[in-house]
Scaffold this motif. Structure first.
Motif, PDB file in Angstrom:
ATOM      1  N   GLU A 192       0.836  -1.216   0.000  1.00 57.69           N
ATOM      2  CA  GLU A 192       0.000   0.000   0.000  1.00 57.69           C
ATOM      3  C   GLU A 192       0.868   1.262   0.000  1.00 57.69           C
ATOM      4  OE1 GLU A 192      -2.738  -0.275   3.301  1.00 57.69           O
ATOM      5  OE2 GLU A 192      -3.401  -2.256   2.632  1.00 57.69           O
ATOM      6  N   GLU A 193       1.968   1.218   0.784  1.00 61.69           N
ATOM      7  CA  GLU A 193       2.859   2.388   0.836  1.00 61.69           C
ATOM      8  C   GLU A 193       3.469   2.671  -0.538  1.00 61.69           C
ATOM      9  OE1 GLU A 193       4.125   1.732   5.510  1.00 61.69           O
ATOM     10  OE2 GLU A 193       5.654   1.447   3.966  1.00 61.69           O
ATOM     11  N   ILE A 194       3.937   1.624  -1.188  1.00 62.47           N
ATOM     12  CA  ILE A 194       4.565   1.813  -2.506  1.00 62.47           C
ATOM     13  C   ILE A 194       3.534   2.322  -3.513  1.00 62.47           C
ATOM     14  CG2 ILE A 194       5.705   0.648  -4.443  1.00 62.47           C
ATOM     15  CD1 ILE A 194       7.556   1.095  -2.020  1.00 62.47           C
ATOM     16  N   GLU A 195       2.305   1.838  -3.404  1.00 68.46           N
ATOM     17  CA  GLU A 195       1.267   2.319  -4.332  1.00 68.46           C
ATOM     18  C   GLU A 195       0.987   3.813  -4.113  1.00 68.46           C
ATOM     19  OE1 GLU A 195      -1.020  -1.914  -5.124  1.00 68.46           O
ATOM     20  OE2 GLU A 195      -1.781  -0.590  -3.550  1.00 68.46           O
ATOM     21  N   LEU A 196       0.961   4.230  -2.849  1.00 62.65           N
ATOM     22  CA  LEU A 196       0.729   5.654  -2.558  1.00 62.65           C
ATOM     23  C   LEU A 196       1.896   6.510  -3.054  1.00 62.65           C
ATOM     24  CD1 LEU A 196      -0.803   5.362   1.032  1.00 62.65           C
ATOM     25  CD2 LEU A 196      -1.994   6.106  -1.037  1.00 62.65           C
ATOM     26  N   ILE A 197       3.113   6.023  -2.828  1.00 64.76           N
ATOM     27  CA  ILE A 197       4.301   6.749  -3.306  1.00 64.76           C
ATOM     28  C   ILE A 197       4.243   6.859  -4.835  1.00 64.76           C
ATOM     29  CG2 ILE A 197       6.818   6.556  -3.618  1.00 64.76           C
ATOM     30  CD1 ILE A 197       6.893   5.307  -0.751  1.00 64.76           C
ATOM     31  N   THR A 198       3.859   5.766  -5.485  1.00 65.66           N
ATOM     32  CA  THR A 198       3.828   5.774  -6.955  1.00 65.66           C
ATOM     33  C   THR A 198       2.757   6.737  -7.479  1.00 65.66           C
ATOM     34  OG1 THR A 198       4.510   3.471  -6.870  1.00 65.66           O
ATOM     35  CG2 THR A 198       3.778   4.284  -8.997  1.00 65.66           C
ATOM     36  N   ASN A 199       1.601   6.773  -6.824  1.00 67.05           N
ATOM     37  CA  ASN A 199       0.562   7.738  -7.232  1.00 67.05           C
ATOM     38  C   ASN A 199       1.105   9.158  -7.158  1.00 67.05           C
ATOM     39  OD1 ASN A 199      -1.244   5.699  -7.543  1.00 67.05           O
ATOM     40  ND2 ASN A 199      -2.286   6.011  -5.574  1.00 67.05           N
ATOM     41  N   GLU A 200       1.829   9.417  -6.072  1.00 75.10           N
ATOM     42  CA  GLU A 200       2.393  10.751  -5.910  1.00 75.10           C
ATOM     43  C   GLU A 200       3.467  11.024  -6.956  1.00 75.10           C
ATOM     44  OE1 GLU A 200       3.130  11.337  -1.690  1.00 75.10           O
ATOM     45  OE2 GLU A 200       3.424  13.478  -2.076  1.00 75.10           O
ATOM     46  N   LEU A 201       4.210   9.978  -7.299  1.00 73.40           N
ATOM     47  CA  LEU A 201       5.252  10.114  -8.314  1.00 73.40           C
ATOM     48  C   LEU A 201       4.645  10.461  -9.674  1.00 73.40           C
ATOM     49  CD1 LEU A 201       8.183   9.878  -9.315  1.00 73.40           C
ATOM     50  CD2 LEU A 201       7.851   7.401  -9.480  1.00 73.40           C
ATOM     51  N   TRP A 202       3.545   9.813 -10.047  1.00 75.79           N
ATOM     52  CA  TRP A 202       2.896  10.141 -11.333  1.00 75.79           C
ATOM     53  C   TRP A 202       2.490  11.607 -11.351  1.00 75.79           C
ATOM     54  CZ3 TRP A 202       4.311   6.924 -14.667  1.00 75.79           C
ATOM     55  CH2 TRP A 202       4.209   5.540 -14.540  1.00 75.79           C
ATOM     56  N   GLU A 203       1.916  12.073 -10.245  1.00 74.81           N
ATOM     57  CA  GLU A 203       1.513  13.488 -10.169  1.00 74.81           C
ATOM     58  C   GLU A 203       2.727  14.393 -10.331  1.00 74.81           C
ATOM     59  OE1 GLU A 203      -0.532  14.448  -6.515  1.00 74.81           O
ATOM     60  OE2 GLU A 203      -1.970  12.813  -6.822  1.00 74.81           O
ATOM     61  N   PHE A 204       3.811  13.994  -9.685  1.00 72.59           N
ATOM     62  CA  PHE A 204       5.052  14.803  -9.708  1.00 72.59           C
ATOM     63  C   PHE A 204       5.639  14.827 -11.114  1.00 72.59           C
ATOM     64  CE2 PHE A 204       9.680  15.286  -8.403  1.00 72.59           C
ATOM     65  CZ  PHE A 204       9.545  16.604  -7.996  1.00 72.59           C
ATOM     66  N   ILE A 205       5.625  13.682 -11.787  1.00 72.90           N
ATOM     67  CA  ILE A 205       6.157  13.589 -13.152  1.00 72.90           C
ATOM     68  C   ILE A 205       5.353  14.514 -14.076  1.00 72.90           C
ATOM     69  CG2 ILE A 205       6.332  12.078 -15.187  1.00 72.90           C
ATOM     70  CD1 ILE A 205       6.999   9.768 -13.229  1.00 72.90           C
ATOM     71  N   ASN A 206       4.038  14.510 -13.879  1.00 76.28           N
ATOM     72  CA  ASN A 206       3.170  15.257 -14.788  1.00 76.28           C
ATOM     73  C   ASN A 206       2.941  16.710 -14.373  1.00 76.28           C
ATOM     74  OD1 ASN A 206       2.761  13.022 -16.498  1.00 76.28           O
ATOM     75  ND2 ASN A 206       1.336  12.149 -15.021  1.00 76.28           N
ATOM     76  N   ALA A 207       3.447  17.087 -13.211  1.00 72.02           N
ATOM     77  CA  ALA A 207       3.186  18.461 -12.715  1.00 72.02           C
ATOM     78  C   ALA A 207       3.917  19.500 -13.571  1.00 72.02           C
ATOM     79  CB  ALA A 207       3.634  18.583 -11.272  1.00 72.02           C
TER      80      ALA A 207
END
Ligand SMILES: Nc1ncnc2c1ncn2[C@@H]1O[C@H](COP(=O)(O)OP(=O)(O)OP(=O)(O)O)[C@@H](O)[C@H]1O
Ligand SMILES: [Mg+2]
Length: 207
Positions: A192-207
């Motif tokens: 679950e932690e890695i999934e949350l980190i990855t969601n945040e990473l996608w947002e960061f990549i696309n920001a």
């Protein structure tokens, strides 16, 4: 190809753990990803051997020429660099190669202070190029402590982003890697932690 480097010259902060899990998360999202082991210790390559090379493509590029070497890699949408501890010139080279730098940092003052050189290198690079974007990820937090939040406040004073999500100290991280697997391949909190980190990473990549 987007290059995401996971760097911290401090040893044992969770670079390899995060690199393997983030690479696996990107693969599970349906993207072509290669894991680059930039550490002469070869931990990502050892993990790759533990599963017979069946999970992720892993390449060893542990020389200062990594920026040029990585440009010769074809056929992937993402490259994740698992950075080396100690080696400053490798960090400089990886920063040059990277579109995004993620910095795992443990919630302790010594670990926070030790990031100042890396922050400086990243900022220096940002002034001559419009990359890399960089963010901290708090790593190996202890359950039921407030330290993680205080650490985020301190880290954000650097001017770099601090992810809301991080990892807690869990045996699932070490156990999964020991068997050549990842936290994402085992149901539980680490996944679950890695999934949350990855969601945040996608947002960061696309920001
Ligand atoms: N969230 C976590 N919970 C429990 N153990 C962890 C966690 N993250 C990393 N570890 C363990 O801590 C040790 C160091 O982690 P890891 O190898 O990922 O760090 P590193 O920064 O890559 O180290 P090095 O600087 O030597 O390359 C490993 O034994 C790993 O299994
Ligand atoms: Mg490592």
């Amino acid at each position: 190809m987007k290059v995401i480097a996971i760097l911290n010259q401090k040893g044992g902060v969770g670079k390899t753990t995060l690199s393997i899990n983030v690479a696996r998360a990107i693969q599970l999202a349906g993207c072509k990803v290669v894991l680059i082991d930039a550490d002469p210790q070869g931990s990502s390559r050892d993990w790759n051997s533990a599963n017979g090379g069946s999970l992720l493509p892993v390449l060893g590029l542990d020389r200062k020429t990594i920026e040029a070497d990585i440009k010769n890699i074809q056929g992937y949408e993402y490259a994740i660099i698992d950075g080396a501890p100690q080696l400053r010139e490798m960090a400089v080279a990886a920063i040059k190669a990277a579109d995004i730098v993620l910095i795992p940092v443990q919630p302790s003052p010594l670990d926070i202070w030790a990031t100042s050189d890396l922050i400086e290198l990243i900022k220096e690079r940002q002034t001559i190029s419009n990359k890399p974007k960089a963010a901290f990820i708090v790593s190996r937090q202890i359950q039921n402590t407030q330290v993680g939040k205080d650490v985020r406040d301190v880290l954000s004073q650097s001017g770099l982003k601090v992810f809301d999500n991080g990892t807690f100290q869990r045996v699932a991280y070490s156990d999964s890697l020991a068997s050549g697997s990842t936290a994402l391949d085992i149901t539980g909190k680490a996944k679950e932690e890695i999934e949350l980190i990855t969601n945040e990473l996608w947002e960061f990549i696309n920001a």
